[in-house]
Design an enzyme around this catalytic site. Sequence first.
Site, PDB file in Angstrom:
ATOM      1  CG  HIS A  69     -11.435   8.481  10.671  1.00 19.39           C
ATOM      2  ND1 HIS A  69     -12.245   7.938  11.642  1.00 19.39           N
ATOM      3  CD2 HIS A  69     -10.184   8.074  10.960  1.00 19.39           C
ATOM      4  CE1 HIS A  69     -11.504   7.240  12.485  1.00 19.39           C
ATOM      5  NE2 HIS A  69     -10.245   7.302  12.104  1.00 19.39           N
ATOM      6  CG  HIS A  70      -9.026  10.816   5.958  1.00 18.49           C
ATOM      7  ND1 HIS A  70      -9.192  10.095   4.812  1.00 18.49           N
ATOM      8  CD2 HIS A  70      -8.451   9.964   6.850  1.00 18.49           C
ATOM      9  CE1 HIS A  70      -8.724   8.872   4.978  1.00 18.49           C
ATOM     10  NE2 HIS A  70      -8.271   8.763   6.220  1.00 18.49           N
ATOM     11  N   GLY A 126       0.841  -1.206   0.000  1.00 14.42           N
ATOM     12  CA  GLY A 126       0.000   0.000   0.000  1.00 14.42           C
ATOM     13  C   GLY A 126       0.870   1.248   0.000  1.00 14.42           C
ATOM     14  CE  LYS A 141     -11.661   4.666   9.151  1.00  8.55           C
ATOM     15  NZ  LYS A 141     -10.567   3.770   8.759  1.00  8.55           N
ATOM     16  N   GLY A 148     -12.179   0.917  12.363  1.00  2.00           N
ATOM     17  CA  GLY A 148     -11.721  -0.275  13.089  1.00  2.00           C
ATOM     18  C   GLY A 148     -11.534   0.037  14.570  1.00  2.00           C
ATOM     19  CB  THR A 149     -10.155   3.013  16.311  1.00  3.85           C
ATOM     20  OG1 THR A 149      -8.956   2.908  15.545  1.00  3.85           O
ATOM     21  CG2 THR A 149      -9.833   3.420  17.735  1.00  3.85           C
ATOM     22  CG  ASN A 189      -5.628   3.880  16.661  1.00  2.35           C
ATOM     23  OD1 ASN A 189      -4.496   4.258  16.933  1.00  2.35           O
ATOM     24  ND2 ASN A 189      -6.630   4.703  16.451  1.00  2.35           N
TER      25      ASN A 189
HETATM   26  P1  NAD Z   1      -5.278   4.979   1.141  1.00  7.38           P
HETATM   27  O1  NAD Z   1      -6.548   4.753   0.400  1.00  7.38           O
HETATM   28  O2  NAD Z   1      -4.658   6.332   1.112  1.00  7.38           O
HETATM   29  O3  NAD Z   1      -4.160   3.944   0.630  1.00  7.38           O
HETATM   30  C1  NAD Z   1      -4.390   2.586   0.414  1.00  7.38           C
HETATM   31  C2  NAD Z   1      -3.388   2.116  -0.623  1.00  7.38           C
HETATM   32  O4  NAD Z   1      -3.499   0.686  -0.741  1.00  7.38           O
HETATM   33  C3  NAD Z   1      -3.655   2.707  -2.024  1.00  7.38           C
HETATM   34  O5  NAD Z   1      -2.466   3.237  -2.561  1.00  7.38           O
HETATM   35  C4  NAD Z   1      -4.147   1.507  -2.823  1.00  7.38           C
HETATM   36  O6  NAD Z   1      -3.802   1.584  -4.206  1.00  7.38           O
HETATM   37  C5  NAD Z   1      -3.407   0.372  -2.117  1.00  7.38           C
HETATM   38  N1  NAD Z   1      -3.950  -0.935  -2.383  1.00  7.38           N
HETATM   39  C6  NAD Z   1      -5.203  -1.285  -2.763  1.00  7.38           C
HETATM   40  N2  NAD Z   1      -5.259  -2.617  -2.970  1.00  7.38           N
HETATM   41  C7  NAD Z   1      -4.018  -3.110  -2.713  1.00  7.38           C
HETATM   42  C8  NAD Z   1      -3.443  -4.406  -2.781  1.00  7.38           C
HETATM   43  N3  NAD Z   1      -4.171  -5.437  -3.179  1.00  7.38           N
HETATM   44  N4  NAD Z   1      -2.134  -4.547  -2.427  1.00  7.38           N
HETATM   45  C9  NAD Z   1      -1.382  -3.487  -2.066  1.00  7.38           C
HETATM   46  N5  NAD Z   1      -1.872  -2.224  -2.024  1.00  7.38           N
HETATM   47  C10 NAD Z   1      -3.177  -2.051  -2.340  1.00  7.38           C
HETATM   48  O7  NAD Z   1      -5.566   4.529   2.637  1.00  7.38           O
HETATM   49  P2  NAD Z   1      -4.710   4.855   3.954  1.00  7.38           P
HETATM   50  O8  NAD Z   1      -5.289   6.051   4.615  1.00  7.38           O
HETATM   51  O9  NAD Z   1      -3.256   4.813   3.638  1.00  7.38           O
HETATM   52  O10 NAD Z   1      -5.113   3.597   4.852  1.00  7.38           O
HETATM   53  C11 NAD Z   1      -4.830   2.282   4.439  1.00  7.38           C
HETATM   54  C12 NAD Z   1      -5.454   1.300   5.419  1.00  7.38           C
HETATM   55  O11 NAD Z   1      -4.842   1.471   6.716  1.00  7.38           O
HETATM   56  C13 NAD Z   1      -6.967   1.503   5.638  1.00  7.38           C
HETATM   57  O12 NAD Z   1      -7.560   0.243   5.853  1.00  7.38           O
HETATM   58  C14 NAD Z   1      -7.010   2.339   6.911  1.00  7.38           C
HETATM   59  O13 NAD Z   1      -8.220   2.222   7.616  1.00  7.38           O
HETATM   60  C15 NAD Z   1      -5.862   1.727   7.667  1.00  7.38           C
HETATM   61  N6  NAD Z   1      -5.286   2.574   8.710  1.00  7.38           N
HETATM   62  C16 NAD Z   1      -4.926   1.948   9.845  1.00  7.38           C
HETATM   63  C17 NAD Z   1      -4.311   2.659  10.855  1.00  7.38           C
HETATM   64  C18 NAD Z   1      -3.855   1.925  12.100  1.00  7.38           C
HETATM   65  O14 NAD Z   1      -3.309   2.565  13.024  1.00  7.38           O
HETATM   66  N7  NAD Z   1      -4.035   0.593  12.139  1.00  7.38           N
HETATM   67  C19 NAD Z   1      -4.084   4.032  10.716  1.00  7.38           C
HETATM   68  C20 NAD Z   1      -4.461   4.650   9.525  1.00  7.38           C
HETATM   69  C21 NAD Z   1      -5.054   3.903   8.511  1.00  7.38           C
END
Ligand code: NAD
Length: 250
Positions: free
Chosen positions: A142-143, A8, A146, A152-153, A111
């Site tokens: 959130h932004h 990602g 999302k 998830g949190t 989170n």
């Molecule tokens: P985003 O939409 O900006 O980025 C997601 C990226 O994943 C994109 O570039 C997309 O092209 C890519 N992607 C899609 N399918 C894919 C695949 N099969 N393999 C690899 N990459 C792929 O989203 P974001 O804000 O960067 O968030 C990503 C994820 O992380 C979301 O699920 C979000 O909820 C989660 N998140 C978790 C936390 C945490 O603390 N656990 C914090 C922020 C975001």
Amino acid sequence: MKHLILSGCAGRMGRMLESLIEQRDDCRIAAGVDPAPYHSEEFPVYSNWERCPPNADGILDFSSPAGLSPMLEFATGHGIPVVLGTTGLSPSQVEEVALASKTIPIFRAANFSLPVALMAHLVEETSRALGADFDIELLELHHRGKADAPSGTAKVLMDAANAGLGASLSPVYGREGDSQRQPGEIGVHSLRGGSFAGEHTVLFSGQGEALSIQHTALSREIFARGAIRAMLYLQGCPAGLYGMESLLQF
Ligand code: NAD
């Protein structure tokens, strides 16, 4: 020096992780995987896992639930630990993660903020102490980009409230119309807009008083820092499922 694969890498979290890891001398990004077009001066980017070289000490995954299976197949096939931050997994995907964790260490958190892990603990203790006389409502902000709601949190905080009460509250999402509050409900409200990194509030309302527990993420840097910390924690750990409680000390 730990060599990491960033799943990602073109996304918001991927780019934040890239900029933080660039400043460190204990880890570097060996490769990125993302179906979206992305170019980095520092590492090669692959559109899928088939061409990605498997010589890595860990995978940081902040991508999409759609990418979970191929990522886990790659990780288990090559014995690579995973830090999994992607949210919005289905119940069967959560089982898939549990199954994979029998083969490799997986650190999964909705989170990666340490205060949010503490908040979940406080919500559990508060629910236990106040009991069913206090109504619980959950707000998350959130932004606009999302993908999943509730966050998830928010689900983790709901689980914490249920654990504290020893009950299973019925979630009511964003009330509308004739919707008077019933006993045993937990209201869950998802707000979306602009560039908010993430805010969660758990409101306990009683007769004549209310208590709220709130966390505000001022930048998604905190999640990226927590994920790197989790990745370093995982190094040398046996196969299994790890979470933020591993990093919290009471
Ligand atoms: P985003 O939409 O900006 O980025 C997601 C990226 O994943 C994109 O570039 C997309 O092209 C890519 N992607 C899609 N399918 C894919 C695949 N099969 N393999 C690899 N990459 C792929 O989203 P974001 O804000 O960067 O968030 C990503 C994820 O992380 C979301 O699920 C979000 O909820 C989660 N998140 C978790 C936390 C945490 O603390 N656990 C914090 C922020 C975001």
